[in-house]
Design a protein around this motif. Structure first.
Motif, short mmCIF file in Angstrom:
data_model
loop_
_atom_site.label_atom_id
_atom_site.label_comp_id
_atom_site.label_asym_id
_atom_site.label_seq_id
_atom_site.Cartn_x
_atom_site.Cartn_y
_atom_site.Cartn_z
N GLY A 73 -2.39 -3.58 -5.06
CA GLY A 73 -2.67 -4.93 -5.51
C GLY A 73 -4.03 -5.40 -5.03
O GLY A 73 -4.83 -4.63 -4.49
N GLU A 74 -4.28 -6.70 -5.21
CA GLU A 74 -5.59 -7.26 -4.86
C GLU A 74 -5.90 -7.15 -3.38
O GLU A 74 -7.05 -7.05 -2.97
CB GLU A 74 -5.65 -8.72 -5.30
N THR A 75 -4.87 -7.17 -2.54
CA THR A 75 -5.09 -7.08 -1.09
C THR A 75 -5.00 -5.65 -0.58
O THR A 75 -4.90 -5.42 0.62
CB THR A 75 -4.06 -7.95 -0.36
N MET A 76 -5.04 -4.69 -1.52
CA MET A 76 -4.95 -3.27 -1.20
C MET A 76 -3.64 -2.87 -0.56
O MET A 76 -3.55 -1.89 0.19
CB MET A 76 -6.13 -2.84 -0.30
N THR A 77 -2.62 -3.64 -0.83
CA THR A 77 -1.28 -3.25 -0.41
C THR A 77 -0.61 -2.51 -1.56
O THR A 77 -0.88 -2.77 -2.73
CB THR A 77 -0.43 -4.48 -0.02
N VAL A 78 0.28 -1.61 -1.23
CA VAL A 78 0.97 -0.82 -2.25
C VAL A 78 1.96 -1.71 -2.99
O VAL A 78 2.83 -2.34 -2.38
CB VAL A 78 1.70 0.38 -1.62
N THR A 79 1.79 -1.77 -4.32
CA THR A 79 2.68 -2.60 -5.15
C THR A 79 3.67 -1.76 -5.95
O THR A 79 4.58 -2.31 -6.57
CB THR A 79 1.85 -3.44 -6.13
N GLY A 80 3.49 -0.48 -5.97
CA GLY A 80 4.39 0.39 -6.72
C GLY A 80 3.82 1.79 -6.81
O GLY A 80 2.85 2.13 -6.13
N TYR A 81 4.42 2.58 -7.67
CA TYR A 81 4.02 3.98 -7.81
C TYR A 81 4.00 4.36 -9.29
O TYR A 81 4.77 3.81 -10.09
CB TYR A 81 4.98 4.90 -7.04
#
Length: 206
Positions: A73-81
């Motif tokens: 996502g925008e904060t470079m956190t994993v949002t899915g695969y």
């Protein structure tokens, strides 16, 4: 000092296409990596079953790539695969392009991608042999003409080198635009496969 003559010759041979090669892919996004992989596996199996039902043999379907990677996502956190599976498909039914794609789209809908399409010739060896013969004939004709112009005559061959090339018949990529699939009469023209051979031949003077 070297004595002799070096010339090049080119030959070209063509033949009608007798193979159609496709690369089909299935992709899926999911919050969990296991879900993404499982859904891709299920849809890959559905595409394979659809192709087999249309007459493609199991030996003409092969995995060309598999990938699984995180999405951020925008904060470079994993949002899915996202998982994907690509299959190389070969068929000798050159008129069945739209039918095969429709069957695959019917099986998995918009998850399907068409990544590659190319018409080909299964037996390129005979084309290479013909092109090589023509290339050598041209080289010899050049050598004989040049020898005559210079008051010489050609003797034995000292060295030969060769390079080859061929022109792919057609390449394209696309995505399934809708769940309705591709038009059954989607026109693609097989055309002919062209093989080029260039030889460099060195003759000694007689």
């Amino acid at each position: 000092m070297d004595t002799g003559i070096t010339v090049t010759g080119t030959g070209q041979a063509t033949a009608p296409a007798d193979l159609l090669r496709l690369t089909l892919s299935v992709g899926q996004d999911a919050p969990d990596v296991a879900d993404a992989v499982a859904q891709v596996a299920e849809r890959t199996a559905a595409v394979m079953a659809a192709l087999l039902a249309e007459g493609v043999t199991a030996g003409d379907i092969a995995t060309s790539s598999v990938s699984v990677h995180p999405q951020y996502g925008e904060t470079m956190t994993v949002t899915g695969y996202r998982a994907s599976h690509s299959m190389a498909v070969t068929t000798r039914d050159l008129t069945g392009f739209g039918r095969l794609l429709n069957a695959a789209v019917a099986a998995v809908g918009n998850s399907l991608g068409l990544d590659f399409l190319q018409f080909d010739v299964e037996d390129k060896a005979s084309l290479v042999e013909k092109a090589r013969q023509l290339a050598f004939q041209q080289a010899r004709q050049k050598a004989e003409q040049l020898a005559e112009l210079t008051g010489q005559s050609i003797g034995g061959i000292a060295a030969v080198s060769e390079s080859q090339g061929y022109v792919p018949l057609r390449e394209m990529s696309a995505k399934a635009a809708s769940a309705g699939g591709f038009a059954a009469d989607l026109g693609v023209t097989p055309g002919e496969q062209t093989v080029d051979v260039t030889v460099e031949v060195r003759w000694n003077w007689a």
